[in-house]
Structure formats: C-alpha cells, structure tokens
Design a protein around this motif. Structure first.
Motif, PDB file in Angstrom:
ATOM      1  N   SER A   7     -28.898 -35.337 -16.822  1.00 42.60           N
ATOM      2  CA  SER A   7     -30.244 -35.759 -16.626  1.00 42.60           C
ATOM      3  C   SER A   7     -30.664 -35.979 -18.270  1.00 42.60           C
ATOM      4  O   SER A   7     -30.833 -34.877 -18.877  1.00 42.60           O
ATOM      5  CB  SER A   7     -30.911 -34.927 -15.934  1.00 42.60           C
ATOM      6  OG  SER A   7     -30.421 -34.798 -14.540  1.00 42.60           O
ATOM      7  N   VAL A   8     -30.940 -36.866 -18.732  1.00 38.60           N
ATOM      8  CA  VAL A   8     -31.380 -37.079 -20.093  1.00 38.60           C
ATOM      9  C   VAL A   8     -32.901 -37.153 -19.933  1.00 38.60           C
ATOM     10  O   VAL A   8     -33.549 -38.176 -19.298  1.00 38.60           O
ATOM     11  CB  VAL A   8     -31.075 -38.225 -20.791  1.00 38.60           C
ATOM     12  CG1 VAL A   8     -31.845 -38.606 -22.030  1.00 38.60           C
ATOM     13  CG2 VAL A   8     -29.537 -38.411 -20.856  1.00 38.60           C
ATOM     14  N   ILE A   9     -33.722 -36.367 -20.402  1.00 36.54           N
ATOM     15  CA  ILE A   9     -35.032 -35.809 -20.231  1.00 36.54           C
ATOM     16  C   ILE A   9     -35.671 -36.147 -21.659  1.00 36.54           C
ATOM     17  O   ILE A   9     -35.418 -35.580 -22.895  1.00 36.54           O
ATOM     18  CB  ILE A   9     -35.458 -34.325 -19.858  1.00 36.54           C
ATOM     19  CG1 ILE A   9     -34.503 -34.103 -18.511  1.00 36.54           C
ATOM     20  CG2 ILE A   9     -36.980 -34.141 -19.817  1.00 36.54           C
ATOM     21  CD1 ILE A   9     -34.666 -32.762 -18.215  1.00 36.54           C
ATOM     22  N   ILE A  10     -36.682 -36.865 -21.637  1.00 41.83           N
ATOM     23  CA  ILE A  10     -37.401 -37.464 -22.785  1.00 41.83           C
ATOM     24  C   ILE A  10     -39.156 -37.233 -22.591  1.00 41.83           C
ATOM     25  O   ILE A  10     -39.525 -37.855 -21.588  1.00 41.83           O
ATOM     26  CB  ILE A  10     -37.235 -38.921 -23.135  1.00 41.83           C
ATOM     27  CG1 ILE A  10     -35.820 -39.248 -23.282  1.00 41.83           C
ATOM     28  CG2 ILE A  10     -38.053 -39.328 -24.284  1.00 41.83           C
ATOM     29  CD1 ILE A  10     -35.504 -40.716 -23.081  1.00 41.83           C
ATOM     30  N   CYS A  11     -39.547 -36.313 -23.371  1.00 42.05           N
ATOM     31  CA  CYS A  11     -41.154 -35.927 -23.123  1.00 42.05           C
ATOM     32  C   CYS A  11     -41.713 -36.873 -24.072  1.00 42.05           C
ATOM     33  O   CYS A  11     -41.330 -36.825 -25.337  1.00 42.05           O
ATOM     34  CB  CYS A  11     -41.305 -34.555 -23.149  1.00 42.05           C
ATOM     35  SG  CYS A  11     -40.244 -33.607 -22.213  1.00 42.05           S
ATOM     36  N   GLU A  27     -30.141 -46.984 -22.734  1.00 45.60           N
ATOM     37  CA  GLU A  27     -29.571 -47.922 -21.814  1.00 45.60           C
ATOM     38  C   GLU A  27     -28.072 -48.221 -22.347  1.00 45.60           C
ATOM     39  O   GLU A  27     -27.112 -48.680 -21.536  1.00 45.60           O
ATOM     40  CB  GLU A  27     -30.096 -49.358 -21.919  1.00 45.60           C
ATOM     41  CG  GLU A  27     -31.597 -49.140 -21.191  1.00 45.60           C
ATOM     42  CD  GLU A  27     -32.310 -50.672 -21.549  1.00 45.60           C
ATOM     43  OE1 GLU A  27     -33.073 -50.879 -20.666  1.00 45.60           O
ATOM     44  OE2 GLU A  27     -32.198 -51.353 -22.637  1.00 45.60           O
ATOM     45  N   ARG A  28     -27.565 -47.884 -23.463  1.00 45.97           N
ATOM     46  CA  ARG A  28     -26.298 -47.908 -24.016  1.00 45.97           C
ATOM     47  C   ARG A  28     -25.379 -46.583 -23.647  1.00 45.97           C
ATOM     48  O   ARG A  28     -24.142 -46.813 -24.061  1.00 45.97           O
ATOM     49  CB  ARG A  28     -26.135 -48.301 -25.448  1.00 45.97           C
ATOM     50  CG  ARG A  28     -26.940 -49.646 -25.586  1.00 45.97           C
ATOM     51  CD  ARG A  28     -26.818 -50.055 -27.145  1.00 45.97           C
ATOM     52  NE  ARG A  28     -27.654 -49.408 -27.841  1.00 45.97           N
ATOM     53  CZ  ARG A  28     -28.904 -49.513 -28.461  1.00 45.97           C
ATOM     54  NH1 ARG A  28     -29.371 -50.349 -27.997  1.00 45.97           N
ATOM     55  NH2 ARG A  28     -29.448 -48.584 -29.252  1.00 45.97           N
ATOM     56  N   LEU A  29     -26.012 -45.567 -23.126  1.00 43.96           N
ATOM     57  CA  LEU A  29     -25.088 -44.202 -22.986  1.00 43.96           C
ATOM     58  C   LEU A  29     -24.085 -44.471 -22.219  1.00 43.96           C
ATOM     59  O   LEU A  29     -24.060 -45.148 -21.124  1.00 43.96           O
ATOM     60  CB  LEU A  29     -26.081 -43.224 -22.470  1.00 43.96           C
ATOM     61  CG  LEU A  29     -27.146 -42.573 -23.535  1.00 43.96           C
ATOM     62  CD1 LEU A  29     -28.132 -41.723 -22.680  1.00 43.96           C
ATOM     63  CD2 LEU A  29     -26.312 -41.721 -24.571  1.00 43.96           C
ATOM     64  N   ARG A  30     -22.869 -44.075 -22.526  1.00 45.02           N
ATOM     65  CA  ARG A  30     -21.850 -43.920 -21.537  1.00 45.02           C
ATOM     66  C   ARG A  30     -21.768 -42.550 -20.831  1.00 45.02           C
ATOM     67  O   ARG A  30     -21.974 -41.499 -21.450  1.00 45.02           O
ATOM     68  CB  ARG A  30     -20.344 -43.941 -22.489  1.00 45.02           C
ATOM     69  CG  ARG A  30     -20.477 -45.312 -23.288  1.00 45.02           C
ATOM     70  CD  ARG A  30     -19.164 -45.343 -24.184  1.00 45.02           C
ATOM     71  NE  ARG A  30     -19.434 -46.168 -25.201  1.00 45.02           N
ATOM     72  CZ  ARG A  30     -18.292 -46.866 -25.787  1.00 45.02           C
ATOM     73  NH1 ARG A  30     -17.249 -46.754 -25.447  1.00 45.02           N
ATOM     74  NH2 ARG A  30     -18.861 -47.533 -26.966  1.00 45.02           N
ATOM     75  N   GLY A  31     -21.219 -42.555 -19.733  1.00 49.16           N
ATOM     76  CA  GLY A  31     -21.010 -41.532 -18.702  1.00 49.16           C
ATOM     77  C   GLY A  31     -22.033 -41.637 -17.666  1.00 49.16           C
ATOM     78  O   GLY A  31     -22.540 -42.776 -17.365  1.00 49.16           O
ATOM     79  N   ARG A  32     -22.090 -40.506 -16.828  1.00 49.52           N
ATOM     80  CA  ARG A  32     -23.115 -40.656 -15.642  1.00 49.52           C
ATOM     81  C   ARG A  32     -24.530 -39.899 -16.097  1.00 49.52           C
ATOM     82  O   ARG A  32     -24.399 -38.825 -16.397  1.00 49.52           O
ATOM     83  CB  ARG A  32     -22.228 -39.407 -14.518  1.00 49.52           C
ATOM     84  CG  ARG A  32     -21.181 -40.412 -14.008  1.00 49.52           C
ATOM     85  CD  ARG A  32     -20.546 -39.581 -12.738  1.00 49.52           C
ATOM     86  NE  ARG A  32     -21.658 -39.392 -11.687  1.00 49.52           N
ATOM     87  CZ  ARG A  32     -21.872 -38.589 -11.008  1.00 49.52           C
ATOM     88  NH1 ARG A  32     -21.223 -37.235 -11.270  1.00 49.52           N
ATOM     89  NH2 ARG A  32     -22.824 -38.222 -10.115  1.00 49.52           N
ATOM     90  N   VAL A  33     -25.442 -40.776 -16.077  1.00 49.06           N
ATOM     91  CA  VAL A  33     -26.568 -40.424 -16.636  1.00 49.06           C
ATOM     92  C   VAL A  33     -27.885 -41.079 -15.636  1.00 49.06           C
ATOM     93  O   VAL A  33     -27.939 -42.008 -15.245  1.00 49.06           O
ATOM     94  CB  VAL A  33     -27.064 -41.218 -18.029  1.00 49.06           C
ATOM     95  CG1 VAL A  33     -28.161 -40.966 -18.672  1.00 49.06           C
ATOM     96  CG2 VAL A  33     -25.775 -40.891 -18.917  1.00 49.06           C
ATOM     97  N   GLU A  34     -28.892 -40.178 -15.645  1.00 52.49           N
ATOM     98  CA  GLU A  34     -30.181 -40.459 -15.070  1.00 52.49           C
ATOM     99  C   GLU A  34     -31.305 -40.141 -16.377  1.00 52.49           C
ATOM    100  O   GLU A  34     -30.875 -39.328 -16.986  1.00 52.49           O
ATOM    101  CB  GLU A  34     -30.424 -39.835 -13.985  1.00 52.49           C
ATOM    102  CG  GLU A  34     -30.982 -38.222 -14.126  1.00 52.49           C
ATOM    103  CD  GLU A  34     -31.594 -37.575 -12.801  1.00 52.49           C
ATOM    104  OE1 GLU A  34     -31.684 -38.013 -11.860  1.00 52.49           O
ATOM    105  OE2 GLU A  34     -31.588 -36.363 -12.892  1.00 52.49           O
TER     106      GLU A  34
END
Length: 177
Positions: A7-11, A27-34
């Motif tokens: 879980s990528v969290i951006i505040c 949007e370009r991140l590799r892997g399993r991401v939310e």
C-alpha cells in the motif's frame, strides 16, 4: 513466491501543483500495489484533481488534522502487508516497491527505506540542496543500515505499524518520521 501487496500512501495538503507528477510515477511502479492518497484538508482542489485524473487511486479526504493523522488514516485504509510512504512532491522509481519487497523478504527488518534523491534533470538548486549536510539524502550509515528513515521513503510492515500504534498524532508537520 508471490509478491506481497504494498500500500503506497501519499499524504497531501494543498498539493495540487505537486501531486500529479507523483501519481504519474506511481503508475509505473512494478509489483503488487495499491495507491492511497490522503488529502488533509486541502483548499486548492487537490482532492478534485486526484479524483478526476487518477480514478484508480483510493482517495481519502479528512479535515486538516496534520501529517501524522493523515499517515495513520492511510494505514487504516490499507490492505497491503507493507505500508510504503512517500510525499506528494516525490517521484518514486519504478522499482521502488520491488526493492522494498526484496529487503523485507530477507526477514531482518520491520521497516526499510532509503535516501531522498532528486530526479534527473531537477536542476542546480536541487543538486546543491542534495549535498547539504542534514539533507534527506544523508540517512544511510552504510549500504544496509540507515540513521533514520525519512517519511518520503519509508516502508513498514502493517503488523509492526499497528503494533507500535502508528505515527504520533501530536506531530502535525514534517519531521514526525
């Protein structure tokens, strides 16, 4: 082994002028991401921008409560086994999540991260600031251990995060890390 969900969290607070580049990088991140954006009381249309241009992002809005509260709110909404934080003015490398997962797979750490480096082409001022003492780039003690993990590049297992109670909400601005 399958990669864990990260879980990528951006505040953000009033980050409309910054967050688009940040989210394009995710949007370009590799892997399993939310990707989760927590809008902490913005008054500049940040939430509207995120909702209109990034429908795949989980958007949480809250009244201005401070950075630590926003980080905790993002963790509460996260489904990932790993919580990875970055800032709305950062552009993460496409292999960031893979590198985090690789380090966590070794099982030695509950939190990992690294330096904050300016993207190529950021200009002379960014390069000069990058080399100043105390800059976020100066966190690594060696190739595997950091003096501290800056909030712009920190990942922690959800289990450890919840065990310690998350970020201390008395701290409302940068430096809470």
């Amino acid at each position: 082994d399958a990669l864990p969900l990260v879980s990528v969290i951006i505040c953000t607070r009033n980050g409309a002028s910054r967050i688009e580049r940040c989210l394009r990088a995710t949007e370009r991140l590799r892997g399993r991401v939310e990707v989760i954006v927590v809008d902490d009381g913005s008054t500049d249309g940040t939430a509207k921008l995120v909702a209109q241009h990034f429908p795949q992002v989980i958007l949480i809005t809250q009244p201005a409560g401070g950075l630590s509260a926003a980080r905790n709110r993002g963790a509460d909404a996260a489904k990932g086994k790993i919580l990875a934080y970055t800032d709305d003015d950062c552009e993460v490398d496409e292999d960031w999540v893979l590198a985090l997962c690789e380090e966590f797979s070794r099982g030695a750490w509950s939190a990992v991260g690294g330096p904050n480096l300016p993207p190529p082409g950021s200009g002379l001022m960014a390069e000069l600031l990058n080399h100043c003492e105390g800059a976020p780039t100066h966190v690594m003690l060696d190739d595997h251990q950091a003096e501290h993990l800056p909030g712009c590049n920190i990942a922690v297992t959800a289990e450890a995060f919840h065990r310690v109670g998350g970020f201390d909400e008395r701290f409302r601005t940068a430096g809470d890390d």
